[in-house]
Scaffold this motif. Structure first.
Motif, PDB file in Angstrom:
ATOM      1  N   UNK A  36       0.850  -1.189   0.000  1.00 45.82           N
ATOM      2  CA  UNK A  36       0.000   0.000   0.000  1.00 45.82           C
ATOM      3  C   UNK A  36       0.886   1.239   0.000  1.00 45.82           C
ATOM      4  N   UNK A  37       0.428   2.279  -0.705  1.00 44.57           N
ATOM      5  CA  UNK A  37       1.187   3.533  -0.825  1.00 44.57           C
ATOM      6  C   UNK A  37       0.264   4.705  -0.502  1.00 44.57           C
ATOM      7  N   UNK A  38       0.729   5.579   0.398  1.00 50.52           N
ATOM      8  CA  UNK A  38      -0.034   6.770   0.789  1.00 50.52           C
ATOM      9  C   UNK A  38       0.641   8.035   0.264  1.00 50.52           C
ATOM     10  N   UNK A  70      -6.501   0.166  10.531  1.00 49.07           N
ATOM     11  CA  UNK A  70      -6.611  -1.293  10.566  1.00 49.07           C
ATOM     12  C   UNK A  70      -6.029  -1.913   9.299  1.00 49.07           C
ATOM     13  N   UNK A  71      -6.227  -1.242   8.177  1.00 47.64           N
ATOM     14  CA  UNK A  71      -5.688  -1.743   6.916  1.00 47.64           C
ATOM     15  C   UNK A  71      -4.166  -1.791   6.960  1.00 47.64           C
ATOM     16  N   UNK A  72      -3.560  -0.743   7.490  1.00 46.46           N
ATOM     17  CA  UNK A  72      -2.100  -0.709   7.619  1.00 46.46           C
ATOM     18  C   UNK A  72      -1.625  -1.873   8.486  1.00 46.46           C
ATOM     19  N   UNK A  73      -2.297  -2.107   9.592  1.00 44.03           N
ATOM     20  CA  UNK A  73      -1.910  -3.217  10.469  1.00 44.03           C
ATOM     21  C   UNK A  73      -2.074  -4.558   9.762  1.00 44.03           C
ATOM     22  N   UNK A  74      -3.114  -4.684   8.955  1.00 45.01           N
ATOM     23  CA  UNK A  74      -3.316  -5.923   8.196  1.00 45.01           C
ATOM     24  C   UNK A  74      -2.161  -6.154   7.219  1.00 45.01           C
ATOM     25  N   UNK A 120       4.318  -1.053   3.716  1.00 42.78           N
ATOM     26  CA  UNK A 120       3.504   0.164   3.799  1.00 42.78           C
ATOM     27  C   UNK A 120       4.406   1.336   3.444  1.00 42.78           C
ATOM     28  N   UNK A 121       4.083   2.024   2.367  1.00 41.79           N
ATOM     29  CA  UNK A 121       4.892   3.157   1.906  1.00 41.79           C
ATOM     30  C   UNK A 121       4.063   4.433   1.956  1.00 41.79           C
ATOM     31  N   UNK A 122       4.731   5.553   2.206  1.00 39.76           N
ATOM     32  CA  UNK A 122       4.029   6.836   2.297  1.00 39.76           C
ATOM     33  C   UNK A 122       5.019   7.957   2.039  1.00 39.76           C
ATOM     34  N   UNK A 123       4.509   9.097   1.561  1.00 39.56           N
ATOM     35  CA  UNK A 123       5.395  10.209   1.257  1.00 39.56           C
ATOM     36  C   UNK A 123       4.801  11.528   1.737  1.00 39.56           C
ATOM     37  N   UNK A 124       5.675  12.423   2.189  1.00 38.45           N
ATOM     38  CA  UNK A 124       5.349  13.793   2.595  1.00 38.45           C
ATOM     39  C   UNK A 124       4.405  13.795   3.796  1.00 38.45           C
ATOM     40  N   UNK A 125       3.130  14.166   3.628  1.00 37.66           N
ATOM     41  CA  UNK A 125       2.167  14.100   4.726  1.00 37.66           C
ATOM     42  C   UNK A 125       1.435  12.755   4.754  1.00 37.66           C
ATOM     43  N   UNK A 143      -0.351   7.301  12.062  1.00 38.21           N
ATOM     44  CA  UNK A 143      -0.799   7.720  13.391  1.00 38.21           C
ATOM     45  C   UNK A 143      -2.022   6.917  13.814  1.00 38.21           C
ATOM     46  N   UNK A 144      -2.933   6.659  12.874  1.00 36.26           N
ATOM     47  CA  UNK A 144      -4.124   5.879  13.197  1.00 36.26           C
ATOM     48  C   UNK A 144      -3.754   4.436  13.535  1.00 36.26           C
ATOM     49  N   UNK A 145      -2.802   3.878  12.780  1.00 32.09           N
ATOM     50  CA  UNK A 145      -2.348   2.518  13.079  1.00 32.09           C
ATOM     51  C   UNK A 145      -1.689   2.455  14.455  1.00 32.09           C
ATOM     52  N   UNK A 146      -0.919   3.477  14.798  1.00 28.89           N
ATOM     53  CA  UNK A 146      -0.265   3.560  16.108  1.00 28.89           C
ATOM     54  C   UNK A 146      -1.291   3.649  17.224  1.00 28.89           C
TER      55      UNK A 146
END
Length: 259
Positions: free
Chosen positions: A98-100, A118-122, A130-135, A141-144
């Motif tokens: 997944x990419x954010x 929950x999706x990130x944790x899955x 799990x990849x993400x960029x910038x903001x 934070x939600x997964x945490x």
């Protein structure tokens, strides 16, 4: 064929200003075409579904990238962008990673979206990146929140406090992302100078700092998937790999091991 899920923000408003935000267009288009050109299938989703808001500043001439121009001539991509799937209809089993993308929107909606968390944790529990960029890392934070301690000691990158100040939006956001991630125990690394590309990989987390990091973050994810084929099936187990190597050795050289 590898399948990538891209999760986009649905949030457009900011604080103390009439200016709008949303997806930073290049942070979507740069990774999108990296994935497409690598032969991946890309699915787009967002909390509300439909067409995500686009940050007007990212459509200004000085911020346009080659991938932005390519997107404007890509009728299929534009149609897909206008019809993103509602996030609660997505399951991690259909994808390899997944990419954010960023834009300021994620610090409002994806940071508190339970479905996203929950999706990130899955994905992580299945051994998927799990990849993400910038903001975009705000989604972590939600997964945490749902799994306290998830980010403790993790090396991440994200839009820096200095960059937030330099773009003049530090007074229009509820918190500075770099500070918030540090408060949650992450080690946030950034480039020596603002707005230079910077990417960090820590286990299954691949994060980039700013718009210029969007393409490189996608490339890092592609390289990760290519070099770790077992992790996509949730079977990246060192013991299993050792056993397979031992069995191969026995098959190839049985005479050496007979009494």
């Amino acid at each position: 064929m590898k399948k990538i899920l891209m999760v986009l923000t649905s949030h457009s408003s900011m604080e103390n200003t009439e200016s709008k935000t949303g997806v930073w267009l290049g942070e979507f288009t740069d990774p999108y075409y990296e994935f497409i050109d690598a032969g991946y299938t890309v699915t787009l989703a967002s909390p509300k579904g439909g067409r995500p808001p686009v940050d007007p500043m990212s459509e200004l001439t000085e911020h346009l990238t080659g991938s932005n121009r390519r997107f404007q001539d890509d009728e299929q991509a534009k149609a897909d962008f206008s019809q993103t799937t509602v996030l609660d209809q997505i399951t991690h089993t259909d994808f390899d990673a997944v990419f954010y993308p960023g834009g300021h929107g994620p610090i409002w909606d994806l940071a508190v979206d339970n479905n996203s968390g929950l999706l990130i944790l899955d994905f992580l529990d299945a051994g998927k990146s799990v990849a993400a960029v910038c903001h975009g890392p705000a989604a972590l934070i939600s997964a945490e929140r749902q799994r306290p301690g998830l980010l403790k000691g993790k090396v991440l990158s994200a839009f820096s406090n200095a960059e937030e100040t330099l773009v003049g939006r530090s007074g229009n956001v509820p918190y500075e992302l770099q500070t918030r991630l540090k408060e949650l125990g992450a080690e946030v690394k950034t480039a020596l100078l603002p707005f230079l590309s910077h990417v960090e990989t820590d286990g299954l987390f691949i994060t980039g700092q700013n718009p210029l990091s969007a393409g490189p973050t996608a490339k890092a994810l592609i390289e990760f998937l290519a070099s770790e084929p077992l992790q996509n099936n949730g079977h990246n187990d060192e013991g299993q790999q050792w056993q397979e190597s031992a069995e191969k050795y026995l098959d190839e050289k049985p005479g050496d091991l007979k009494p």
